[in-house]
Each structure stands twice: as structure tokens, then as C-alpha cells.
Design an enzyme around this catalytic site. Structure first.
Site, PDB file in Angstrom:
ATOM      1  N   HIS A 131      46.635  37.852  41.363  1.00  0.00           N
ATOM      2  CA  HIS A 131      47.404  38.823  41.886  1.00  0.00           C
ATOM      3  C   HIS A 131      48.294  38.467  42.883  1.00  0.00           C
ATOM      4  O   HIS A 131      48.312  37.268  43.410  1.00  0.00           O
ATOM      5  CB  HIS A 131      46.490  40.224  42.238  1.00  0.00           C
ATOM      6  CG  HIS A 131      45.658  39.940  43.510  1.00  0.00           C
ATOM      7  ND1 HIS A 131      44.688  40.301  44.095  1.00  0.00           N
ATOM      8  CD2 HIS A 131      46.083  39.123  44.820  1.00  0.00           C
ATOM      9  CE1 HIS A 131      44.325  40.117  45.319  1.00  0.00           C
ATOM     10  NE2 HIS A 131      45.221  39.355  45.627  1.00  0.00           N
ATOM     11  N   GLU A 174      46.964  44.103  40.840  1.00  0.00           N
ATOM     12  CA  GLU A 174      45.863  43.404  40.044  1.00  0.00           C
ATOM     13  C   GLU A 174      46.291  43.069  38.677  1.00  0.00           C
ATOM     14  O   GLU A 174      47.293  43.694  38.197  1.00  0.00           O
ATOM     15  CB  GLU A 174      44.936  44.174  40.416  1.00  0.00           C
ATOM     16  CG  GLU A 174      44.436  44.517  41.625  1.00  0.00           C
ATOM     17  CD  GLU A 174      43.733  43.478  42.226  1.00  0.00           C
ATOM     18  OE1 GLU A 174      43.659  42.209  41.820  1.00  0.00           O
ATOM     19  OE2 GLU A 174      42.734  43.532  43.112  1.00  0.00           O
ATOM     20  N   ASP A 177      52.019  44.522  51.463  1.00  0.00           N
ATOM     21  CA  ASP A 177      50.680  45.721  50.893  1.00  0.00           C
ATOM     22  C   ASP A 177      49.980  46.265  52.366  1.00  0.00           C
ATOM     23  O   ASP A 177      50.240  45.461  53.379  1.00  0.00           O
ATOM     24  CB  ASP A 177      50.029  45.198  50.032  1.00  0.00           C
ATOM     25  CG  ASP A 177      49.484  43.649  50.070  1.00  0.00           C
ATOM     26  OD1 ASP A 177      49.429  43.283  51.521  1.00  0.00           O
ATOM     27  OD2 ASP A 177      48.895  43.001  49.198  1.00  0.00           O
ATOM     28  N   ASN A 193      42.370  35.978  41.084  1.00  0.00           N
ATOM     29  CA  ASN A 193      42.465  36.362  39.923  1.00  0.00           C
ATOM     30  C   ASN A 193      44.138  36.576  39.343  1.00  0.00           C
ATOM     31  O   ASN A 193      44.554  37.031  38.264  1.00  0.00           O
ATOM     32  CB  ASN A 193      42.048  37.856  39.595  1.00  0.00           C
ATOM     33  CG  ASN A 193      42.750  38.964  40.885  1.00  0.00           C
ATOM     34  OD1 ASN A 193      43.664  38.376  41.549  1.00  0.00           O
ATOM     35  ND2 ASN A 193      42.004  40.176  40.551  1.00  0.00           N
TER      36      ASN A 193
HETATM   37  C1  GLP Z   1      44.997  39.553  49.568  1.00  0.00           C
HETATM   38  C2  GLP Z   1      46.602  40.013  49.743  1.00  0.00           C
HETATM   39  C3  GLP Z   1      47.547  38.713  48.957  1.00  0.00           C
HETATM   40  C4  GLP Z   1      47.006  37.497  49.241  1.00  0.00           C
HETATM   41  C5  GLP Z   1      45.647  37.217  48.759  1.00  0.00           C
HETATM   42  C6  GLP Z   1      45.076  35.940  48.792  1.00  0.00           C
HETATM   43  O1  GLP Z   1      44.296  40.123  48.457  1.00  0.00           O
HETATM   44  N1  GLP Z   1      46.981  41.189  49.372  1.00  0.00           N
HETATM   45  O2  GLP Z   1      49.034  39.264  49.222  1.00  0.00           O
HETATM   46  O3  GLP Z   1      47.843  36.845  48.480  1.00  0.00           O
HETATM   47  O4  GLP Z   1      44.864  38.118  49.328  1.00  0.00           O
HETATM   48  O5  GLP Z   1      44.632  35.603  50.209  1.00  0.00           O
HETATM   49  P1  GLP Z   1      44.123  34.158  50.738  1.00  0.00           P
HETATM   50  O6  GLP Z   1      45.416  33.707  51.182  1.00  0.00           O
HETATM   51  O7  GLP Z   1      43.395  34.780  51.795  1.00  0.00           O
HETATM   52  O8  GLP Z   1      43.567  33.411  49.411  1.00  0.00           O
END
Ligand code: GLP
Length: 266
Positions: free
Chosen positions: A141, A146, A67, A139
Site C-alpha cells: 500500500h 490498500e 493520510d 502489502n
Molecule cells: C502506514 C502509512 C504508510 C506507510 C506505511 C509503512 O500504514 N499509512 O504511508 O508507508 O505505514 O510504514 P513503515 O515505514 O512504518 O513501514
């Protein structure tokens, strides 16, 4: 789902690095799906260390990131392109032209839709993704899919949820523009990968991990879609696994798998 519970976050990174190395050492043109967030940083550090130790080369590797924020330039400090360059691409021998992060700088819907279609086409042209690395949001995702995202969704524009905007606020300076939209691979795109490896560490992820693995298949927890994948591996540290009801069963499964592998089934 194969659920692997390891003592510490560092063990999770080493396990994931082994899986990545296995793919890039066994294929002529390996295609990796990559993720951003704090969780995969330790994995990328480990891959850089293995590259420096000449244990792996990314010369033939093609990569696709999950993304990118809409409306900020690739060169922006908080773009996912910058994140990937800083944490991985700048330190290994991958050709930058083989690295794909969705192009999302434009705020024009037509340009963005075309960019999403081109991204899907590039994955097809590369022969599909061999191994997709995933993190999980608080959440549930995956990528920026989402809650309520369709399980058959493809790369598209997605509006971030309030919880995601709050969770990612820490990366933006006070008063700095923080995007509320992203271009993300769809859940359908992710499910098309030949293998997926989701990593989660820390107590904060325990609830999302429980719902993903032991909850019902539901668009309310996008990561639960991985229950539909034939070869999904979920690698957790003890903290992220702390709320799982069948924790002991998952450990037992791994013990049996190991015994089978060693020709020592009891
Ligand atoms: C972002 C990314 C996700 C990732 C998530 C969790 O929103 N788009 O791909 O898995 O954060 O991130 P973290 O590893 O910092 O908790």
C-alpha cells in the site's frame, strides 16, 4: 522508474533529504507531500538537522500529508498530525497553517466526504504537489491505499486491511481503540504529483518492493501504480532491494547516469 540502491537506511534518508532540500531551495512556494511510518523518521531527523544548521528553511513551504486515521482527535498520541508535529513540524520554521493533514476526527460519512473534497481542493489551490514522499506497506500500500484500490482514486475514506491493522498495532496500547478506517489521498492524487520519491528500508519490505517494481501493474499492489508515473524515484537500502531480479541493471543505470552527468560516458 529510477531505482537507486544504497548501502544503508541512513544513506536512503540522506538521499531523500537532498531531494527535499533541492525542491525547497529551488521554488518560491514549494509544495511537499509527506508520509508517516517508521521509514521517513530518519529523513525528518535529517531535515531538522539541516534546518538547525541553517541549510534549509521551510518558511515558504506548504505540505500535504498522505493520510490520517478516522475517528481520533488530532491531539491523540497516535494521530498522524501528532506524528508530524513531533517528528518534523515542531522543530522547523514551517507555518503550521501551511501544513495539511487530512481532517478525519469525525465519524460522520458526510463530514468526512466533505473533508476529503476540501483536501483535494487545497492541493489544487496550492498549485499541486512538487514532490511526494512515500513509504510502502508490507502489502504494497501507499498512503492507506490498500490492495484493490483504484489507480484513479482521489482522497477518500478507506477501510484498512487486516495486514495493515496488525502491522500498525504496535503503536497502540493494549486495549486502546485502534481505527480501522482512514482518510487517504488516492492513487490518482499521488500520481498527479510532479515527482514522487518512495523510500523503503529493511528486509521486511523486500517482497513488496519486488512486486512494486518488477511485478505487473495491478491494483493488488497499489505501489505498482508508480510504474505509470513519469518521474518516480525508488530509493532502497540493500536489504529492501535484496529480492530484485534486475538489481545489477539498476546499479548500472545509476553508473551510466552519473557518467553522463560528469560528461564522462563510456
Ligand atoms: C502506514 C502509512 C504508510 C506507510 C506505511 C509503512 O500504514 N499509512 O504511508 O508507508 O505505514 O510504514 P513503515 O515505514 O512504518 O513501514
Amino acid at each position: 522508474m529510477q531505482v537507486i540502491i544504497l548501502p544503508l537506511a541512513h544513506d536512503v534518508a540522506l538521499y531523500a533529504a537532498d531531494r527535499v532540500a533541492e525542491v525547497i531551495n529551488s521554488k518560491t512556494n514549494p509544495v511537499l507531500g509527506l508520509a508517516t511510518g517508521s521509514t521517513p523518521i530518519a529523513l525528518y531527523d535529517e531535515l531538522v538537522a539541516r534546518y538547525q544548521a541553517k541549510q534549509v528553511s521551510f518558511r515558504q513551504t506548504i505540505s500535504f500529508n498522505l493520510d490520517e486515521y478516522i475517528g481520533i482527535a488530532d491531539s491523540h498520541a497516535q494521530s498522524y498530525r501528532t506524528f508530524m508535529n513531533q517528528h518534523l513540524f515542531d522543530h522547523i520554521d514551517i507555518a503550521k497553517s501551511n501544513t495539511h493533514v487530512p481532517l478525519a476526527e469525525s465519524k460522520d460519512a458526510i463530514v468526512l466526504k466533505k473533508s476529503a473534497q476540501d483536501f483535494e481542493a487545497s492541493i489544487q489551490q496550492a498549485g499541486g504537489i512538487d514532490l511526494q514522499i512515500l513509504g510502502i506497506g508490507l502489502n504494497g500500500h501507499i498512503g492507506f491505499n490498500e490492495p484493490t484500490s483504484s489507480f484513479t482514486s482521489r482522497t477518500r475514506i478507506k477501510t484498512l486491511s487486516e495486514s495493515t491493522v496488525i502491522a500498525n498495532k504496535r503503536f497502540f496500547k493494549d486495549g486502546e481503540y485502534q481505527p480501522h478506517l482512514a482518510l487517504t489521498m488516492g492513487i490518482g492524487t499521488i500520481l498527479n504529483s510532479r515527482a514522487v520519491l518512495l523510500i523503503a528500508t529493511g528486509k521486511a519490505k523486500a517482497e513488496a518492493v519486488k512486486v512494486m517494481i518488477e511485478g505487473p501493474l495491478s491494483a493488488m499492489c497499489p505501489a505498482s501504480a508508480l510504474q505509470l508515473h513519469e518521474t518516480a524515484t525508488i530509493v532502497l537500502d540493500e536489504e529492501a532491494a535484496s529480492m530484485l531480479a534486475l538489481k545489477e541493471y539498476y546499479r548500472w543505470c545509476e553508473q551510466k547516469r552519473q557518467q553522463l552527468h560528469e560528461g564522462n560516458v563510456r
